[in-house]
Write an enzyme that holds these catalytic residues in place. Structure first.
Site, PDB file in Angstrom:
ATOM      1  N   HIS A 101       0.830  -1.212   0.000  1.00 38.09           N
ATOM      2  CA  HIS A 101       0.000   0.000   0.000  1.00 38.09           C
ATOM      3  C   HIS A 101       0.861   1.257   0.000  1.00 38.09           C
ATOM      4  O   HIS A 101       0.543   2.233  -0.689  1.00 38.09           O
ATOM      5  CB  HIS A 101      -0.936   0.000   1.209  1.00 38.09           C
ATOM      6  N   HIS A 260      -9.175  -2.273  -4.979  1.00 39.49           N
ATOM      7  CA  HIS A 260      -8.038  -2.550  -4.105  1.00 39.49           C
ATOM      8  C   HIS A 260      -7.049  -3.487  -4.786  1.00 39.49           C
ATOM      9  O   HIS A 260      -5.828  -3.358  -4.578  1.00 39.49           O
ATOM     10  CB  HIS A 260      -8.495  -3.149  -2.776  1.00 39.49           C
ATOM     11  N   ASP A 264      -3.137  -2.817  -5.200  1.00 36.62           N
ATOM     12  CA  ASP A 264      -2.075  -3.767  -4.885  1.00 36.62           C
ATOM     13  C   ASP A 264      -1.134  -3.958  -6.071  1.00 36.62           C
ATOM     14  O   ASP A 264       0.095  -4.021  -5.913  1.00 36.62           O
ATOM     15  CB  ASP A 264      -2.668  -5.120  -4.491  1.00 36.62           C
ATOM     16  N   HIS A 287      -0.424 -10.852  -5.206  1.00 34.79           N
ATOM     17  CA  HIS A 287       0.984 -10.543  -4.996  1.00 34.79           C
ATOM     18  C   HIS A 287       1.913 -11.589  -5.612  1.00 34.79           C
ATOM     19  O   HIS A 287       2.954 -11.249  -6.183  1.00 34.79           O
ATOM     20  CB  HIS A 287       1.276 -10.426  -3.499  1.00 34.79           C
TER      21      HIS A 287
END
Length: 321
Positions: A101, A260, A264, A287
């Site tokens: 973030h 979101h 990311d 991720h």
């Protein structure tokens, strides 16, 4: 752009970044205190100006960890957050977790060089979005530097997959980074969502920076059992149970979940060590795939360059996954 973006609720804004733009750092240091999402620890964060060509460098002021550059090849763990370390086998004293973030905020604000001092093994979660990091950066101020920003141009499509999930980078005619992500969750409150946007300062601030991280309620007990999400609460994450959002204030955006995921991805891609010019597409990506993609990109010099290559015959079409 040849072809149209899907309707996403966010305007398709022109890219303000261009080849040859100067590097930027903070005007002055700034500090804040928050809670670690996974450790639950009280953590002090300090952002300080850094010289040209320093990059983004993390430093632990509570351990002997050497300065840790924020790069794709210092990522050692991608379970639920992006974790940096010099040694993949390092314990908590040798790691800095949950950097995505803050990295997204630095990318959205155009910060190339900064020292980040942290008093614990992860970055504070604040409200679960990038908004408070953006606030800190704006309070510190942003200043241009004399050196040109390092630009990374995608020369050919690079793709990684895991079952039906994928992430890819492909060339574009326009400068800057275009991100197009779709998600598909069994929880009815999330379901299928898709969002596409170009990384541009005003678009990031208005439409992406405030999107919070989220978790499914049935997963919380398991996370606690393995020592994660110790600092999680309705104040720093969206909690979903079936068709219900359990946060009393509800959602900030109709598609906050996929926004979101875009946030990311912006943070993870800022670990490339320069400003990416290309189109990122992801479906059910996270991720792990984001980091695998950067590792594959830089594994072959033919995939990328620091100067624009001959553009593709047509701009890649944005299609639903």
């Amino acid at each position: 752009m040849d072809g149209m973006l899907p309707q996403t609720g966010a305007p398709f804004m022109p890219q303000s970044r261009h080849a040859g733009q100067m590097q930027h750092t903070l005007r002055q240091p700034i500090s804040s205190v928050g809670t670690g999402l996974h450790t639950g620890a009280r953590i002090t964060l300090r952002l300080s100006p850094a010289p040209e060509n320093t990059g983004i460098v993390f430093r632990r002021d509570d351990s002997d960890l050497p300065p840790l550059p924020a790069r794709y090849d210092t990522v050692v763990d991608t379970r639920l957050s992006t974790v940096l370390a010099h040694d993949p086998q390092a314990g908590a004293a040798g790691r800095i977790a949950t950097v995505e973030h803050l990295m997204a905020a630095l990318a959205g604000c155009g910060i190339d060089n900064v020292f980040i001092d942290v008093s614990g093994p992860e970055i504070p979660v604040f409200d679960g979005s990038a908004a408070e990091f953006v606030f800190l950066i704006e309070c510190a101020g942003i200043t241009a530097q004399a050196a040109a920003r390092r630009e990374i141009y995608i020369n050919r499509t690079v793709r990684v997959e895991d079952g039906d999930a994928y992430a890819e980078l492909s060339p574009t005619l326009e400068p800057g980074l275009l991100i197009d992500i779709s998600i598909d969750f069994p929880a009815a409150a999330i379901g299928q969502q898709r969002y596409a946007a170009r990384l541009e300062s005003s678009c990031f601030h208005q439409h992406l920076s405030t999107a919070r991280t989220f978790v499914l309620q049935p997963e919380i007990e398991h996370l606690h059992s393995i020592g994660l999400a110790q600092g999680g609460s309705l104040d720093n994450a969206i909690v979903v149970n079936g068709d219900q959002v359990l946060n009393p204030t509800g959602l900030r955006h109709p598609e906050e979940f996929v926004r979101h995921k875009v946030l990311d991805a912006i943070g993870d891609l800022h670990l490339a060590g320069g400003a990416i010019n290309g189109c990122f597409r992801g479906h059910k990506s996270g991720h792990t795939l984001n980091n695998r993609l950067l590792r594959k990109l830089f594994s072959d010099q033919a995939n990328w360059s620091t100067t624009p290559s001959t553009p593709p015959a047509r701009q890649p079409q944005i299609k639903a996954a």
